[in-house]
Design an enzyme around this catalytic site. Structure first.
Site, PDB file in Angstrom:
ATOM      1  N   CYS A   1      27.662  43.344-119.336  1.00 29.95           N
ATOM      2  CA  CYS A   1      28.031  42.690-120.599  1.00 29.95           C
ATOM      3  C   CYS A   1      27.515  43.563-121.736  1.00 29.95           C
ATOM      4  O   CYS A   1      27.212  44.752-121.516  1.00 29.95           O
ATOM      5  CB  CYS A   1      27.498  41.252-120.666  1.00 29.95           C
ATOM      6  SG  CYS A   1      25.707  41.119-120.618  1.00 29.95           S
TER       7      CYS A   1
ATOM      8  N   CYS B   1      22.342  37.836-121.452  1.00 25.67           N
ATOM      9  CA  CYS B   1      22.977  36.515-121.302  1.00 25.67           C
ATOM     10  C   CYS B   1      23.929  36.501-120.104  1.00 25.67           C
ATOM     11  O   CYS B   1      23.585  36.005-119.030  1.00 25.67           O
ATOM     12  CB  CYS B   1      23.713  36.107-122.578  1.00 25.67           C
ATOM     13  SG  CYS B   1      22.641  35.903-124.018  1.00 25.67           S
TER      14      CYS B   1
ATOM     15  N   SER C   1      25.642  38.945-118.083  1.00 30.05           N
ATOM     16  CA  SER C   1      25.573  39.729-116.833  1.00 30.05           C
ATOM     17  C   SER C   1      24.361  39.390-115.967  1.00 30.05           C
ATOM     18  O   SER C   1      24.483  39.383-114.734  1.00 30.05           O
ATOM     19  CB  SER C   1      25.688  41.235-117.096  1.00 30.05           C
ATOM     20  OG  SER C   1      24.664  41.716-117.917  1.00 30.05           O
TER      21      SER C   1
HETATM   22  P1  4NP Z   1      25.288  39.337-123.557  1.00 31.63           P
HETATM   23  O1  4NP Z   1      25.036  38.595-124.957  1.00 31.63           O
HETATM   24  O2  4NP Z   1      26.176  40.516-123.859  1.00 31.63           O
HETATM   25  O3  4NP Z   1      25.981  38.302-122.739  1.00 31.63           O
HETATM   26  O4  4NP Z   1      23.924  39.724-123.043  1.00 31.63           O
HETATM   27  C1  4NP Z   1      24.547  39.236-126.095  1.00 31.63           C
HETATM   28  C2  4NP Z   1      23.208  39.498-126.212  1.00 31.63           C
HETATM   29  C3  4NP Z   1      22.724  40.098-127.357  1.00 31.63           C
HETATM   30  C4  4NP Z   1      23.591  40.438-128.380  1.00 31.63           C
HETATM   31  C5  4NP Z   1      24.949  40.199-128.238  1.00 31.63           C
HETATM   32  C6  4NP Z   1      25.435  39.582-127.102  1.00 31.63           C
HETATM   33  N1  4NP Z   1      23.088  41.029-129.570  1.00 31.63           N
HETATM   34  O5  4NP Z   1      23.872  41.222-130.504  1.00 31.63           O
HETATM   35  O6  4NP Z   1      21.886  41.350-129.637  1.00 31.63           O
END
Ligand code: 4NP
Length: 163
Positions: free
Chosen positions: A13, A18, A20
């Site tokens: 991800c 979150c 992955s």
């Molecule tokens: P993930 O979610 O890609 O499912 O881990 C996110 C976690 C952090 C951020 C964006 C999406 N961020 O912008 O820090």
């Protein structure tokens, strides 16, 4: 007799805190429950570098634990070049992850990243990013990822005739 080479799967991800790690926890438990640990290796990574070394988001840890998936011990890492040749399957959570993986893929790369939701019958292509959302968004991630991982394992094992 030689033991068969493990099938290796990388969940990807954006942040690797979150979606992955949740997908990794779900697939690891399915593999364990079916006593397939000797045949399947699972890892996860993010295309971004902001959260390297961090635990999964607390909301992801708690929602996963409620359904019996332990992801508390996981630590975020970024996708690296070797992933494209090491892993047999690279399963991305959304289309922007796929675009980023394609951009980063080394010239000599064997594994073509796929959308994880490509394994289930749905119009929906992306596991929605829950980072700026609420508890219900993490439940949706779990619902989608559980269904996709069940189908993925079925498909992979019928293809490889290992079960
Ligand atoms: P993930 O979610 O890609 O499912 O881990 C996110 C976690 C952090 C951020 C964006 C999406 N961020 O912008 O820090």
């Amino acid at each position: 007799m030689l033991s068969p080479k493990k099938i290796s799967v990388l969940m990807v991800c954006l942040g690797n805190i979150c979606r992955s790690p949740v997908a990794q926890g779900v697939l690891v438990k399915l593999v364990k429950d079916q006593e397939l640990e000797h045949l399947v290796e699972v890892d996860s990574a993010g295309t971004g570098d902001w959260h390297i070394g961090s635990k999964p988001d607390l909301r992801a840890i708690q929602a996963s634990a409620q359904r019996g998936y332990d992801i508390d011990h996981l630590r975020a890492r970024q996708v690296k070049d070797i992933d494209f040749s090491h892993f047999d399957y690279i399963l991305a959570m959304d289309q922007s992850n796929i675009r980023e993986l394609e951009r980063r893929a080394p010239a000599e790369c064997n594994t073509v990243p796929q959308l994880i939701l490509g394994y289930i019958q749905t119009e929906q292509k992306d596991v929605p990013d829950p980072y700026y959302g609420g508890a219900e968004d993490f439940e949706l991630v779990l619902d989608l990822v559980e269904e996709a991982c069940i189908e993925f394992l079925k498909r992979v094992f019928s293809k490889n005739r290992l079960s």
